[in-house]
Design an enzyme around this catalytic site. Structure first.
Site, short mmCIF file in Angstrom:
data_model
loop_
_atom_site.label_atom_id
_atom_site.label_comp_id
_atom_site.label_asym_id
_atom_site.label_seq_id
_atom_site.Cartn_x
_atom_site.Cartn_y
_atom_site.Cartn_z
N GLN A 71 -9.36 10.16 7.24
CA GLN A 71 -7.97 11.21 7.17
C GLN A 71 -7.84 11.86 5.99
O GLN A 71 -7.36 12.96 6.18
CB GLN A 71 -6.93 10.10 7.66
CG GLN A 71 -5.53 10.50 7.56
CD GLN A 71 -4.53 9.52 7.71
OE1 GLN A 71 -4.10 9.09 9.19
NE2 GLN A 71 -3.80 8.93 6.91
N GLY B 21 0.65 -1.17 0.11
CA GLY B 21 0.08 0.03 -0.03
C GLY B 21 0.98 1.28 -0.01
O GLY B 21 0.86 2.16 -0.95
N HIS B 22 1.88 1.39 1.00
CA HIS B 22 2.99 2.48 0.91
C HIS B 22 3.74 2.50 -0.43
O HIS B 22 3.73 3.51 -0.89
CB HIS B 22 3.68 2.26 1.97
CG HIS B 22 3.25 2.25 3.51
ND1 HIS B 22 3.41 0.73 4.20
CD2 HIS B 22 2.55 3.02 4.21
CE1 HIS B 22 2.81 1.24 5.61
NE2 HIS B 22 2.33 2.57 5.31
N GLN C 46 -1.20 10.69 18.30
CA GLN C 46 -2.26 10.25 17.84
C GLN C 46 -2.89 8.93 18.13
O GLN C 46 -4.00 8.28 17.59
CB GLN C 46 -2.28 10.34 16.01
CG GLN C 46 -1.31 9.22 15.59
CD GLN C 46 -0.76 9.44 14.05
OE1 GLN C 46 -0.32 10.26 13.50
NE2 GLN C 46 -1.51 8.49 13.35
N LEU D 297 -4.15 -3.69 2.74
CA LEU D 297 -3.18 -3.93 3.32
C LEU D 297 -2.85 -2.92 4.41
O LEU D 297 -3.31 -1.78 4.23
CB LEU D 297 -1.90 -3.64 2.11
CG LEU D 297 -1.56 -4.96 1.38
CD1 LEU D 297 -1.25 -4.76 0.00
CD2 LEU D 297 -0.72 -6.06 2.04
N SER D 298 -2.31 -3.22 5.51
CA SER D 298 -2.30 -2.42 6.72
C SER D 298 -0.99 -2.71 7.58
O SER D 298 -0.66 -4.25 7.67
CB SER D 298 -3.32 -2.37 7.66
OG SER D 298 -3.20 -1.89 8.64
N LYS E 90 -7.45 4.35 1.80
CA LYS E 90 -7.98 3.17 2.76
C LYS E 90 -8.35 4.07 4.11
O LYS E 90 -9.11 3.66 4.80
CB LYS E 90 -6.60 2.55 3.06
CG LYS E 90 -6.85 1.25 3.71
CD LYS E 90 -5.66 0.97 4.72
CE LYS E 90 -6.35 0.32 6.03
NZ LYS E 90 -5.62 0.91 7.14
N ASP E 91 -7.29 5.11 4.19
CA ASP E 91 -7.85 6.03 5.44
C ASP E 91 -8.44 7.32 4.97
O ASP E 91 -8.01 8.42 4.76
CB ASP E 91 -6.48 6.58 6.26
CG ASP E 91 -5.71 5.03 6.73
OD1 ASP E 91 -6.11 4.55 7.54
OD2 ASP E 91 -4.89 4.88 5.89
N ARG F 262 -1.12 -2.88 10.64
CA ARG F 262 -1.47 -3.58 11.57
C ARG F 262 -1.76 -5.18 11.25
O ARG F 262 -1.85 -6.00 12.08
CB ARG F 262 -2.76 -2.89 12.20
CG ARG F 262 -2.61 -1.85 12.64
CD ARG F 262 -3.89 -1.07 13.10
NE ARG F 262 -3.74 0.25 13.44
CZ ARG F 262 -3.55 0.89 14.62
NH1 ARG F 262 -3.39 -0.04 15.60
NH2 ARG F 262 -3.37 2.12 14.71
P1 AMP Z 1 0.45 4.43 7.69
O1 AMP Z 1 1.90 3.99 7.92
O2 AMP Z 1 -0.57 3.46 7.94
O3 AMP Z 1 0.06 5.74 8.39
O4 AMP Z 1 0.08 5.01 6.11
C1 AMP Z 1 0.57 5.91 5.48
C2 AMP Z 1 0.06 6.17 4.33
O5 AMP Z 1 -0.17 4.81 3.49
C3 AMP Z 1 -1.40 6.69 4.53
O6 AMP Z 1 -1.65 7.84 3.55
C4 AMP Z 1 -2.31 5.47 4.25
O7 AMP Z 1 -3.75 5.86 3.99
C5 AMP Z 1 -1.65 4.86 3.12
N1 AMP Z 1 -2.09 3.31 3.16
C6 AMP Z 1 -2.01 2.66 4.11
N2 AMP Z 1 -2.54 1.20 3.75
C7 AMP Z 1 -2.66 1.40 2.20
C8 AMP Z 1 -3.49 0.56 1.17
N3 AMP Z 1 -3.64 -0.63 1.64
N4 AMP Z 1 -3.70 0.90 0.21
C9 AMP Z 1 -3.14 2.37 0.19
N5 AMP Z 1 -2.60 3.30 0.70
C10 AMP Z 1 -2.53 3.00 2.04
#
Ligand code: AMP
Length: 269
Positions: free
Chosen positions: A149, A32-33, A57, A180-181, A145-146, A183
């Site tokens: 936000q 995702g990133h 946060q 994808l996350s 995905k967020d 978490r």
């Molecule tokens: P995070 O590290 O979870 O804070 O995510 C950093 C960035 O990546 C944020 O803008 C999220 O929305 C984006 N992101 C996280 N997971 C995904 C995904 N599965 N698909 C697209 N973007 C994602």
């Protein structure tokens, strides 16, 4: 790829860049990133990626403590992508002054995740604001995905930094549909299977929910039956009618937040 932690050094290096793209992350880098980063590399002359787990946060200390950390792996993934700068902020430099009280954000922050996570979005926007002051990017890449936000940051940036463009990027999913996350690294195989079932339920019932052919109570029952004990919320919203000026056409999305054991997952589709 330069790895920089000192904010003054970073500002110095990028101050003359006119087409700078920025991808903020909390690390545990996944596909995702990577999709955000690739798009940024494609569209901008220089790409800065940050990895920073922003403590304010998190609503619970335990959630912050167990958030996956994988810096060594992250660095090698980012090197392969050939980003220009990896920014690893130093907390003392970032929060040299206390949380800005002046920050005004749209009242949509109180809905969905904001109900169960008071102050969460204020803290997210506060850190983005601090990063903007240091990096001054032309474009910031965020994931759909967020979605909540993304909507809130877009509104904040439009009002406070009209020259900066927020680019919303599509959600990248596993083959089984689960978004994808970071978490997900905390989930067992069985839990991933349950998350996949939730995705399929939402995908199949989305239109029925929009048309009121199934009630939220019924859908909650179905979700609980696959092994979920706690649902924070499940809601349908027209995302074109959240921030003014509203768009004419309707664009409905289902939003969900639920717990798999103690891991809180969100999705929208
Ligand atoms: P995070 O590290 O979870 O804070 O995510 C950093 C960035 O990546 C944020 O803008 C999220 O929305 C984006 N992101 C996280 N997971 C995904 C995904 N599965 N698909 C697209 N973007 C994602």
């Amino acid at each position: 790829m330069k790895i920089i932690s000192d904010k003054n050094k970073l500002t110095k290096i990028i101050q003359n860049e006119t087409n700078l793209g920025f991808v903020p992350t909390m690390g545990a880098i996944h596909k995702g990133h990577i999709s955000l980063i690739k798009r940024c590399i494609d569209e901008c002359k220089k790409t800065v990626v940050s990895i920073y787990i922003n403590k304010p946060q998190f609503n619970k200390k335990s959630d912050f403590n167990k958030y996956p950390r994988n810096l060594k792996n992250d660095i090698s993934k980012l090197k392969k992508l050939k980003i220009d700068i990896l920014y690893l902020p130093i907390t003392k430099q970032i929060y040299s002054n206390t949380t800005s009280k002046k920050i005004k954000i749209n009242s949509f922050e109180k809905k969905l995740c904001g109900k169960n996570r008071p102050g969460h979005f204020k803290a997210v926007i506060d850190i983005i604001n601090r990063f903007i002051k240091i990096i001054n990017p032309k474009k910031i890449y965020l994931g759909k995905k967020d979605m909540q936000q993304l909507i809130l940051i877009k509104d904040f940036v439009k009002k406070n930094y009209p020259k900066i463009k927020i680019i919303g990027c599509k959600t990248i999913r596993e083959k089984n549909g689960v978004p994808l996350s970071s978490r997900n690294f905390l989930l067992s195989l069985d839990e991933k299977k349950i998350a996949s079932k939730i995705y399929n339920i939402l995908k199949n019932k989305k239109n029925m929910l929009i048309k009121n052919k199934i009630s939220f109570g019924e859908i909650k029952k179905i979700i609980i039956r696959v092994g979920i004990k706690k649902i924070d919320y499940i809601k349908v919203l027209d995302i074109n009618k959240i921030i003014k000026p509203y768009k004419k056409e309707n664009y409905y999305k289902i939003f969900i937040a639920y717990y798999l054991k103690s891991i809180r997952l969100i999705d929208n589709l």
